[in-house]
Design a protein around this motif. Structure first.
Motif, PDB file in Angstrom:
ATOM      1  N   ILE A   5      -3.821 -19.366  47.093  1.00 19.12           N
ATOM      2  CA  ILE A   5      -3.439 -18.038  47.589  1.00 19.12           C
ATOM      3  C   ILE A   5      -3.612 -16.987  46.489  1.00 19.12           C
ATOM      4  O   ILE A   5      -4.131 -15.889  46.738  1.00 19.12           O
ATOM      5  N   LEU A   6      -3.198 -17.307  45.277  1.00 21.53           N
ATOM      6  CA  LEU A   6      -3.383 -16.385  44.157  1.00 21.53           C
ATOM      7  C   LEU A   6      -4.860 -16.079  43.934  1.00 21.53           C
ATOM      8  O   LEU A   6      -5.256 -14.914  43.766  1.00 21.53           O
TER       9      LEU A   6
ATOM     10  N   GLU B 144       4.849 -11.083  51.496  1.00 28.76           N
ATOM     11  CA  GLU B 144       4.708 -10.647  50.105  1.00 28.76           C
ATOM     12  C   GLU B 144       3.272 -10.249  49.775  1.00 28.76           C
ATOM     13  O   GLU B 144       3.029  -9.256  49.086  1.00 28.76           O
ATOM     14  N   LYS B 145       2.323 -11.033  50.258  1.00 34.39           N
ATOM     15  CA  LYS B 145       0.912 -10.820  49.905  1.00 34.39           C
ATOM     16  C   LYS B 145       0.172  -9.943  50.910  1.00 34.39           C
ATOM     17  O   LYS B 145      -0.921  -9.463  50.619  1.00 34.39           O
TER      18      LYS B 145
ATOM     19  N   CYS C  39      -6.145 -13.888  46.884  1.00 35.57           N
ATOM     20  CA  CYS C  39      -5.645 -12.510  46.827  1.00 35.57           C
ATOM     21  C   CYS C  39      -6.345 -11.712  45.726  1.00 35.57           C
ATOM     22  O   CYS C  39      -6.599 -10.506  45.884  1.00 35.57           O
ATOM     23  N   LYS C  40      -6.660 -12.378  44.634  1.00 35.47           N
ATOM     24  CA  LYS C  40      -7.439 -11.717  43.587  1.00 35.47           C
ATOM     25  C   LYS C  40      -8.818 -11.349  44.113  1.00 35.47           C
ATOM     26  O   LYS C  40      -9.345 -10.258  43.839  1.00 35.47           O
TER      27      LYS C  40
ATOM     28  N   CYS D  60      -5.043  -6.566  57.678  1.00 33.72           N
ATOM     29  CA  CYS D  60      -4.823  -7.487  56.559  1.00 33.72           C
ATOM     30  C   CYS D  60      -5.943  -8.510  56.486  1.00 33.72           C
ATOM     31  O   CYS D  60      -6.574  -8.842  57.496  1.00 33.72           O
TER      32      CYS D  60
ATOM     33  N   SER E 181      -8.703  -8.307  46.421  1.00 34.60           N
ATOM     34  CA  SER E 181      -8.430  -7.021  45.753  1.00 34.60           C
ATOM     35  C   SER E 181      -9.602  -6.498  44.947  1.00 34.60           C
ATOM     36  O   SER E 181      -9.493  -5.449  44.324  1.00 34.60           O
TER      37      SER E 181
ATOM     38  N   ASP F  47      -0.323 -22.607  46.281  1.00 35.66           N
ATOM     39  CA  ASP F  47       0.035 -21.389  45.548  1.00 35.66           C
ATOM     40  C   ASP F  47      -1.128 -20.881  44.710  1.00 35.66           C
ATOM     41  O   ASP F  47      -1.373 -19.672  44.621  1.00 35.66           O
TER      42      ASP F  47
ATOM     43  N   ILE G 270       5.489 -15.726  52.110  1.00 33.50           N
ATOM     44  CA  ILE G 270       4.295 -15.412  51.321  1.00 33.50           C
ATOM     45  C   ILE G 270       3.394 -14.445  52.087  1.00 33.50           C
ATOM     46  O   ILE G 270       2.800 -13.530  51.496  1.00 33.50           O
TER      47      ILE G 270
ATOM     48  N   VAL H 143      -1.049 -10.989  53.928  1.00 37.11           N
ATOM     49  CA  VAL H 143      -2.178 -11.750  54.450  1.00 37.11           C
ATOM     50  C   VAL H 143      -1.764 -12.476  55.728  1.00 37.11           C
ATOM     51  O   VAL H 143      -0.593 -12.787  55.933  1.00 37.11           O
TER      52      VAL H 143
END
Length: 272
Positions: free
Chosen positions: A263-264, A85-86, A267-268, A56, A271, A260, A82, A88
């Motif tokens: 993290i978003l 869910e993610k 994560c973008k 991860c 990916s 939040d 989180i 990480v």
């Protein structure tokens, strides 16, 4: 029938809890540069702690002045959920009141070396990580926002993304605050040292694309002006970044919300 329904709902809740198997580890990581151990809290997703662990990405989270390794799990108790869910890993080191520099005056404070070299090495050796800059991000609040950008800009070969929440991104307007002069000396007698140890003056080291950057600050925060100045400097240097201000002050409530967005953003980035 009603009792059976309650039992069914209860079993669903138990099942939902069992799905999230994140683990919180508290470890002491040896720092050869400081010749001592540093406390680090790791929040590990189920993918990492399962019998057949999957690699991860890692988000390093730095605390602010007066904080410690448990600051972030206190600010955001939902981090284990989180992490699951993610997919990480969160790594939260104790940076004392170091501002995350290698202090030019105190050899016992080599937190840049610890964060960007020793801690990353330990994490990759002891957990199922993806040992590439494309799978590493770093962020922090207040002093930690400064520390995250300081380390990421100076070690963009290690970190691929970085963020700052309410960060002290230019320290010079605050020469008598937060023990900085313990690490750098008095500003009046050490202007060159202060100039070279402030994040805003590190921007020239960046080329566009070196880092994915997110910077935010509350509209009622005493660091708002220095964050706006950093935004302006990044624009002048044509460095792509996200810059956000929203209502709020220098508070846990603000950071609980702000993380939040970071993290978003990270994560973008992971990916891509």
């Amino acid at each position: 029938m009603k009792n059976k329904l309650y039992l069914f709902v209860f079993l669903l809740q138990v099942l939902a809890l069992s799905v999230h198997a994140a683990r919180v580890d508290t470890v002491f990581v040896k720092s050869p540069s400081m010749n001592r151990e540093v406390k680090v809290v790791y929040i590990l997703p189920d993918k990492v702690v399962a019998g057949n662990p999957q690699a991860c990405p890692v988000i390093y989270l730095l605390h602010g002045y007066g904080g410690n390794a448990r600051t972030w799990i206190g600010v955001k108790p939902e981090l284990p959920r989180i992490a699951d869910e993610k997919g990480v890993i969160f790594a939260c080191p104790d940076g004392k009141n170091s501002w995350y520099w290698d202090s030019p005056r105190n050899s016992a404070y080599r937190y840049e070396t610890f964060i960007s070299s020793e801690l990353v090495k330990y994490t990759d050796e002891h957990y199922a990580t993806i040992p590439k800059k494309s799978a590493r991000a770093i962020s922090g609040l207040s002093m930690g926002g400064h520390g995250a950008l300081w380390n990421a800009i100076r070690h963009s070969d290690i970190f691929g993304a970085a963020g700052s929440m309410s960060g002290g991104v230019d320290i010079r307007p605050f020469p008598d605050n937060w023990e900085m002069k313990k690490q750098l000396g008095e500003l009046a007698a050490n202007e060159a040292v202060w100039d070279s140890h402030t994040v805003i003056n590190q921007v020239d080291k960046l080329k566009n694309g070196d880092l994915a950057l997110i910077v935010d600050c509350g509209e009622s925060d005493f660091f708002l002006d220095v964050n706006r100045n950093l935004h302006k400097r990044l624009l002048e240097c044509k460095i792509d970044h996200d810059f956000i201000t929203r209502p709020g002050g220098h508070t846990g409530t603000y950071w609980n919300n702000s993380i939040d967005y970071h993290i978003l953003f990270f994560c973008k980035f992971f990916s891509r």
